[in-house]
Design a protein around this motif. Structure first.
Motif, PDB file in Angstrom:
ATOM      1  N   ALA A  78       0.836  -1.197   0.000  1.00 23.04           N
ATOM      2  CA  ALA A  78       0.000   0.000   0.000  1.00 23.04           C
ATOM      3  C   ALA A  78       0.871   1.247   0.000  1.00 23.04           C
ATOM      4  N   PRO A  79       0.358   2.340  -0.535  1.00 24.64           N
ATOM      5  CA  PRO A  79       1.105   3.594  -0.423  1.00 24.64           C
ATOM      6  C   PRO A  79       0.935   4.172   0.978  1.00 24.64           C
ATOM      7  N   THR A  80       1.854   5.045   1.345  1.00 24.59           N
ATOM      8  CA  THR A  80       1.697   5.767   2.609  1.00 24.59           C
ATOM      9  C   THR A  80       0.515   6.706   2.479  1.00 24.59           C
ATOM     10  N   TRP A  81      -0.211   6.906   3.564  1.00 29.79           N
ATOM     11  CA  TRP A  81      -1.369   7.806   3.526  1.00 29.79           C
ATOM     12  C   TRP A  81      -0.939   9.189   3.061  1.00 29.79           C
ATOM     13  N   ASP A  82      -1.576   9.641   1.977  1.00 28.03           N
ATOM     14  CA  ASP A  82      -1.147  10.906   1.402  1.00 28.03           C
ATOM     15  C   ASP A  82      -2.298  11.888   1.293  1.00 28.03           C
ATOM     16  N   CYS A  83      -3.378  11.603   2.011  1.00 29.57           N
ATOM     17  CA  CYS A  83      -4.493  12.553   2.051  1.00 29.57           C
ATOM     18  C   CYS A  83      -5.109  12.723   0.667  1.00 29.57           C
ATOM     19  N   GLY A  84      -5.039  11.702  -0.144  1.00 27.39           N
ATOM     20  CA  GLY A  84      -5.676  11.759  -1.454  1.00 27.39           C
ATOM     21  C   GLY A  84      -4.802  12.373  -2.528  1.00 27.39           C
ATOM     22  N   PHE A  85      -3.630  12.813  -2.182  1.00 23.22           N
ATOM     23  CA  PHE A  85      -2.727  13.423  -3.151  1.00 23.22           C
ATOM     24  C   PHE A  85      -1.891  12.318  -3.756  1.00 23.22           C
ATOM     25  N   LEU A  86      -2.256  11.924  -4.977  1.00 29.04           N
ATOM     26  CA  LEU A  86      -1.701  10.676  -5.483  1.00 29.04           C
ATOM     27  C   LEU A  86      -0.301  10.805  -6.066  1.00 29.04           C
ATOM     28  N   ASN A  94      -1.040  12.452  26.988  1.00 30.05           N
ATOM     29  CA  ASN A  94      -2.072  11.561  26.483  1.00 30.05           C
ATOM     30  C   ASN A  94      -2.892  12.178  25.358  1.00 30.05           C
ATOM     31  N   ALA A  95      -2.362  13.272  24.810  1.00 27.63           N
ATOM     32  CA  ALA A  95      -2.976  13.873  23.634  1.00 27.63           C
ATOM     33  C   ALA A  95      -4.440  14.213  23.849  1.00 27.63           C
ATOM     34  N   ARG A  96      -4.727  14.959  24.906  1.00 28.80           N
ATOM     35  CA  ARG A  96      -6.108  15.357  25.156  1.00 28.80           C
ATOM     36  C   ARG A  96      -6.268  16.843  24.875  1.00 28.80           C
ATOM     37  N   ILE A  97      -7.520  17.274  24.715  1.00 26.26           N
ATOM     38  CA  ILE A  97      -7.819  18.706  24.612  1.00 26.26           C
ATOM     39  C   ILE A  97      -7.414  19.345  25.942  1.00 26.26           C
ATOM     40  N   PRO A  98      -6.868  20.528  25.999  1.00 25.28           N
ATOM     41  CA  PRO A  98      -6.694  21.513  24.937  1.00 25.28           C
ATOM     42  C   PRO A  98      -5.385  21.410  24.165  1.00 25.28           C
ATOM     43  N   ILE A  99      -4.567  20.378  24.408  1.00 25.36           N
ATOM     44  CA  ILE A  99      -3.302  20.285  23.679  1.00 25.36           C
ATOM     45  C   ILE A  99      -3.545  19.656  22.299  1.00 25.36           C
ATOM     46  N   ASP A 100      -4.255  18.568  22.317  1.00 27.44           N
ATOM     47  CA  ASP A 100      -4.426  17.790  21.102  1.00 27.44           C
ATOM     48  C   ASP A 100      -5.844  17.250  21.132  1.00 27.44           C
ATOM     49  N   ASP A 101      -6.414  17.018  19.989  1.00 31.29           N
ATOM     50  CA  ASP A 101      -7.772  16.506  19.971  1.00 31.29           C
ATOM     51  C   ASP A 101      -7.759  15.110  19.364  1.00 31.29           C
ATOM     52  N   PRO A 102      -8.104  14.098  20.165  1.00 32.19           N
ATOM     53  CA  PRO A 102      -8.074  12.738  19.611  1.00 32.19           C
ATOM     54  C   PRO A 102      -9.098  12.521  18.506  1.00 32.19           C
ATOM     55  N   ASN A 103     -10.094  13.398  18.405  1.00 34.17           N
ATOM     56  CA  ASN A 103     -11.137  13.179  17.393  1.00 34.17           C
ATOM     57  C   ASN A 103     -11.009  14.084  16.191  1.00 34.17           C
ATOM     58  N   THR A 104      -9.915  14.811  16.104  1.00 35.19           N
ATOM     59  CA  THR A 104      -9.832  15.776  15.002  1.00 35.19           C
ATOM     60  C   THR A 104      -9.747  15.050  13.663  1.00 35.19           C
ATOM     61  N   HIS A 105     -10.171  15.757  12.616  1.00 32.01           N
ATOM     62  CA  HIS A 105     -10.166  15.115  11.305  1.00 32.01           C
ATOM     63  C   HIS A 105      -9.157  15.726  10.360  1.00 32.01           C
ATOM     64  N   LEU A 106      -8.440  16.721  10.829  1.00 34.47           N
ATOM     65  CA  LEU A 106      -7.497  17.379   9.925  1.00 34.47           C
ATOM     66  C   LEU A 106      -6.077  16.989  10.317  1.00 34.47           C
ATOM     67  N   GLU A 107      -5.372  16.362   9.385  1.00 26.45           N
ATOM     68  CA  GLU A 107      -4.032  15.881   9.681  1.00 26.45           C
ATOM     69  C   GLU A 107      -3.113  16.995  10.165  1.00 26.45           C
ATOM     70  N   LEU A 108      -3.305  18.195   9.605  1.00 30.67           N
ATOM     71  CA  LEU A 108      -2.365  19.273   9.901  1.00 30.67           C
ATOM     72  C   LEU A 108      -2.419  19.707  11.353  1.00 30.67           C
ATOM     73  N   THR A 109      -3.531  19.436  12.028  1.00 31.10           N
ATOM     74  CA  THR A 109      -3.649  19.900  13.406  1.00 31.10           C
ATOM     75  C   THR A 109      -3.433  18.783  14.415  1.00 31.10           C
ATOM     76  N   MET A 110      -3.233  17.580  13.924  1.00 31.67           N
ATOM     77  CA  MET A 110      -3.101  16.463  14.856  1.00 31.67           C
ATOM     78  C   MET A 110      -1.704  16.418  15.463  1.00 31.67           C
ATOM     79  N   ILE A 111      -1.623  15.744  16.601  1.00 28.73           N
ATOM     80  CA  ILE A 111      -0.303  15.454  17.153  1.00 28.73           C
ATOM     81  C   ILE A 111      -0.134  13.946  17.291  1.00 28.73           C
ATOM     82  N   HIS A 112      -0.922  13.380  18.199  1.00 28.87           N
ATOM     83  CA  HIS A 112      -0.768  11.944  18.426  1.00 28.87           C
ATOM     84  C   HIS A 112      -1.360  11.139  17.271  1.00 28.87           C
TER      85      HIS A 112
END
Lengths: 661, 306
Positions: A553-561, B190-208
């Protein structure tokens, strides 16, 4: 003692033979390396006798033109000879299988200076006389200079060597002065006479600070470290391993040796070492995080560990002052164990960096990546060394840091505010240093060995013969052994500690060895258990549980192929959050313009990381000195008749002086 | 190693995944939702454990080793945690240092494994994780320092048992400050709010979460489990610090009070997660260092009080 001396002579003579047989590479290589092997193996026996078998070796006195030079091997000397012998042997092997076959120029000169360096260091630790000590110190420094300058075709190497030479001689001035003061008080150059001499309170302090200055240059005490990263970087890797693993330890040897001459250790010295070490450690890591050169990172980590060791020595001095022998004993044992462990780790890291350099031809982390797949042994060795150097269990550096931590914890249970300050400095400082070191080495390990290659550079693994891997395996095994058998090291090292404090009239209760061995034993068992359980679990998992795994599999790339290796996180982006926090220390210089318009024109971005101590302290200072000295340029015209005139004037002045007085 | 500590390890081993469930229930309570079951993490772990892993082409052996190493080091750390206010399974002078650094070993593997896949995102989480944990370390030790100073003992279980109720009653400010700073460490590690959000959906804002993007199946199960265990360890430390177990003599009472304490910690985490938003990434270092400053103020109070 005879055996130790013959080891020194064997290494030295081997170097000379290698020098004169330089034309025939194979012969020169053989004599250089073989004499190193022989000498280091010879030297092991007296070291074992002194350190473990508790024998006293008879001192030997050699007649020299000015005075007699005597050599003897006490426990402190034997302890500091240990890293020289281990790294001298391994690095000689590494050099024999890599550098010289490849290197078209002067293998003879190379071996000559390498052997001279090892022989110089061995005679340094054995000398029990100030004259021989300074001579060996100079031999060591000059040999190191020639080794750094060996790649003379490289401008950077020349500069680094030059910097090294200047720094090292500025340091040597301090050493000259301190021995002059000691010798005039004692009326002789023998070390034993120093012990009994009556020193004024003030002159003891002067001697200590001169020692801190003179030897601090070698260990990389902030801000005297600026020569260190460049020299270690531009020397060949196995030379860097010896310089960082053994030669910088000679600074500690000198400092500890001078401490044994002084009848009383003032409290102030302890504080200076403690906070100086703390600043050295944190500063080194903060600067290392902006550096992108693999070997520079490892060099700065040397400085960081020097900081930790200095903190431990400072703690020991303070605890002795406060009549807390157990704390002092723990701190000194931690310092010695850390010196030993750091030598092993640093040797391994530099040798790994060397074999990476042979394969990639670069030291820039930004251009590496994914090397682990084609060099698994190097990657594993570097991984082990990274865990160890970050002070994480299950490896040996954790155990020595644990002892230093423990001295801080024990100080916390005392009730004076001063002891709390000490304990806060040790605990909080080591905590931060440990965390940042982990950041630094996860970065180097991850970005060099893991991921995918960042450039199209072809890996040249042909140079990496199994012989090279052999040295890495040996040192990795040594690290693992030093972790599991750490309790066995405590009792011989305790003998060294009692030798250090003997002149102070302090003797430590032999029961202390058991006191600090107990937790160390538990930790070693833990280490063994963690290593074994992980290995077994990984084996079971790979054998039985991952049977039908897919790895396509490719590394997860957020849909950027269209991902390329360039989208990977880089070395500078990895440390960017940390650099932002410490910007006031590292002064990361950023050039380039931000993109403003909707249709941006071509723009560029450039960051420059210099060592703040160099930029803001040494360059201005040397400029001032330069301005002052430039006044005397008028006297140096290079015209012969002017020089004859100077001589005439001098003679005339002397004549008048003679006549008048 | 006595029978209590063995019971404790078994209980921790089995019950650790309840804590995240409790936190989620609390969050659901605040949000007026039904929320996932308390035992949801068990279902997730079992589901994942049945699946076959798929690895990235880039992944090396480290990706496969790391989950095991993380789990082993977290389990090893568990053996050093005081069991229901009694002695931990393995206790010796300075055991807390080993505990902190074993968790550090787990982090080392987590971070390097994140760099192993050559991803654009995973390095992001890794670089944040190493910085935040490095900054959190001093404040952890500052809190510890005060407790060692008070109790004059160097074993974790002994420190907690000697911290008398009396001391906290006389120095509520110190207790409060240490509690705050250690709680921040719990949230950071443990990556909890307010430092990190375990349920976030945006990779750019994640930590753990971003570091384990490429994990699935059994590996992810191991990592999720180890994370729950880590949360358990930190919560147990906070419960042990606040409640003095010496006065509760019977084991059943100790177990009951410990359980209640853990539930309260989970509830507080859930409450914090419900009523606060994440702080901006650039402020997190300041937040962590600020929490360390609280511990140092406590230290100064302690010295001044002597």
């Amino acid at each position: 003692m005879d055996l130790f001396l013959s080891a020194v002579v064997a290494i030295f003579v081997g170097g000379i033979i290698a020098l004169f047989t330089g034309k025939w590479r194979g012969v020169s290589n053989f004599f250089g390396a073989f004499s190193c092997f022989l000498g280091t193996i010879f030297a092991l026996k007296p070291i074992y006798d002194v350190l473990i078998a508790n024998k006293t070796l008879e001192a030997i006195t050699i007649a020299l033109p000015i005075c007699s030079a005597s050599v003897s091997l006490d426990k402190i000397s034997a302890f500091f000879a240990l890293p020289i012998v281990i790294l001298g042997f391994i690095s000689a092997y590494f050099a024999a299988v890599t550098v010289n076959p490849r290197n078209e120029q002067h293998p003879g000169a190379y071996w000559f200076f390498y052997n001279l360096l090892i022989a110089g260091m061995l005679s340094l630790v054995a000398s029990s006389n100030a004259v021989l000590f300074i001579m060996s110190w100079e031999i060591m420094s000059v040999a190191a200079y020639f080794l750094i300058a060996h790649r003379v075709e490289m401008n950077t190497a020349r500069n680094a060597a030059w910097q090294f030479l200047v720094a090292s001689h500025i340091g040597t001035t301090g050493i000259f002065f301190l021995f002059a003061i000691l010798a005039s008080a004692a009326g002789g150059f023998q070390f034993e006479t120093f012990h009994s001499s009556a020193l004024a309170e003030g002159s003891a302090a002067v001697i200590f600070f001169l020692a801190l200055f003179g030897f601090g240059v070698k260990v990389g005490f902030f801000p005297l470290h600026i020569w260190m990263p460049d020299s270690y970087t531009f020397a060949e890797s196995h030379v860097s391993a010896v310089l960082s693993g053994a030669m910088s330890k000679m600074g500690f040897y000198g400092l500890i040796r001078v401490l044994t001459f002084l009848p009383v250790h003032a409290e102030l010295w302890g504080w200076v070492l403690l906070f100086g070490g703390l600043i050295t450690g944190i500063y080194a890591l903060v600067i290392a995080l902006v550096k992108l050169d693999l070997k520079k990172v490892i060099s700065y980590s040397s400085m960081e560990n020097a900081g930790i060791i200095l903190m431990a020595i400072g703690t020991g001095i303070l605890a002795n002052r406060w009549n807390q022998p157990l704390i002092a004993f723990t701190a000194f044992s931690g310092a010695l164990l850390h010196i030993f462990n750091h030598a092993l780790c640093k040797g391994l890291l530099f040798l790994c960096a060397g074999s990476v350099y042979f394969a990639t031809g670069t030291r820039r982390q930004e251009q590496m990546g994914g090397i682990g797949k084609s060099m698994p042994v190097t990657a594993t060795a570097f991984g082990i060394a990274s865990i160890a150097i970050s002070g994480l269990p299950p490896f040996n550096n954790f155990i020595s840091e644990f002892l230093i931590f423990m001295s801080g914890l024990k100080a916390a249970s005392l009730s004076t505010p001063k002891s709390l300050l000490l304990s806060a400095a040790v605990l909080l400082g080591l905590g931060l240093i440990g965390g940042l070191a982990a950041a630094l080495f996860t970065r180097s390990f991850g970005l060099v060995f893991l991921g995918t290659p960042r450039t199209n550079r072809r890996l040249n693994t042909k140079n990496i013969k199994s012989d090279v891997n052999f040295t890495l395996i040996i040192l990795s095994a040594a690290i693992i052994a030093a972790s599991i058998f750490a309790p066995m090291l405590i009792s011989p090292f305790a003998g060294v500690v009692s030798e250090i404090v003997k002149p102070l009239g302090i003797t430590y209760d032999p029961a202390y060895i058991a006191t600090i061995s107990a937790p160390v034993k538990t930790i070693s068992l833990f280490s063994l258990a963690v290593i074994l359980i992980t290995c077994i679990a990984v084996f079971i998992k790979s054998k039985f549980l991952d049977k039908n795994q897919r790895s396509d599999a490719p590394t997860w790339d957020c849909g950027f192929l269209k991902g390329t290796p360039r989208i990977q996180y880089t070395s500078s982006s990895f440390s960017e959050p940390a650099n932002e926090v410490f910007v006031s220390v590292n002064r990361l210089h950023i050039r380039g313009e931000k993109i403003k318009e909707l249709f941006p024109a071509k723009s560029s971005f450039h960051t420059e990381a210099t060592d703040s101590a160099e930029k803001h302290l040494f360059i201005p200072a040397f400029n001032i000195i330069n301005k002052f000295l430039i006044m005397f340029r008028g006297f140096q015209h290079g015209k012969l008749h002017l020089y004859i005139f100077y001589i005439a004037v001098t003679l005339l002045a002397l004549l008048i002086w003679k006549v008048v007085y | 190693m006595n029978i209590t500590s063995i019971i404790f390890i078994i209980v921790s081993f089995l019950a650790a995944p309840i804590l995240p469930g409790l936190i989620n229930k609390t969050k659901a309570l605040f949000g007026g939702r039904q929320g996932p079951r308390v035992l949801q993490l068990y279902y997730d772990i079992f589901k994942l454990a049945r699946k076959t892993p798929t690895y990235s082409k880039t992944a090396s052996a480290l990706t496969r080793i790391a989950p095991v190493a993380i789990a082993v080091s977290t389990l090893a750390a568990l053996t050093l945690v005081p069991s229901f206010f009694n002695n931990s399974a393995i206790h010796f002078t300075g055991d807390i240092i080993l505990m902190a650094y074993l968790l550090g070993l787990g982090r080392f593997f987590m971070v390097t494994a994140a760099l192993d896949r050559g991803s654009a995102f995973e390095g992001m989480g890794a670089s944040r994780e190493v910085l935040y944990s490095a900054l959190a370390e001093p404040s952890f030790f500052a809190g510890l320092l005060i407790m060692i100073h008070e109790t004059a003992s160097l074993e974790l279980s002994e420190i907690f048992s000697k911290l008398s109720l009396n001391f906290w009653q006389e120095n509520p400010a110190i207790l409060f400050l240490i509690l705050c700073s250690w709680f921040v460490i719990l949230l950071v590690e443990n990556a909890r709010i307010p430092i990190d959000d375990p349920n976030t959906h945006l990779e750019l804002t994640m930590i753990h979460e971003v570091m384990i993007l490429d994990y699935g199946a059994k590996d992810l199960a191991l990592i999720e489990y180890a994370s729950a265990l880590k949360l358990w360890i930190y919560s147990a430390l906070i419960v042990g610090m606040v409640i003095n177990g010496e006065i509760i003599t019977s084991l059943t009472m100790q177990i009951a009070i410990f359980t209640l304490g853990m539930a309260i910690v989970a509830f507080v985490i859930g409450t914090i997660e419900s009523i606060t938003a994440r702080i901006k990434l650039v402020f997190i270092p300041k937040f962590i260092v600020g929490s360390g400053a609280l511990a140092i103020i406590a230290l100064i109070l302690k010295v001044a009080g002597n």
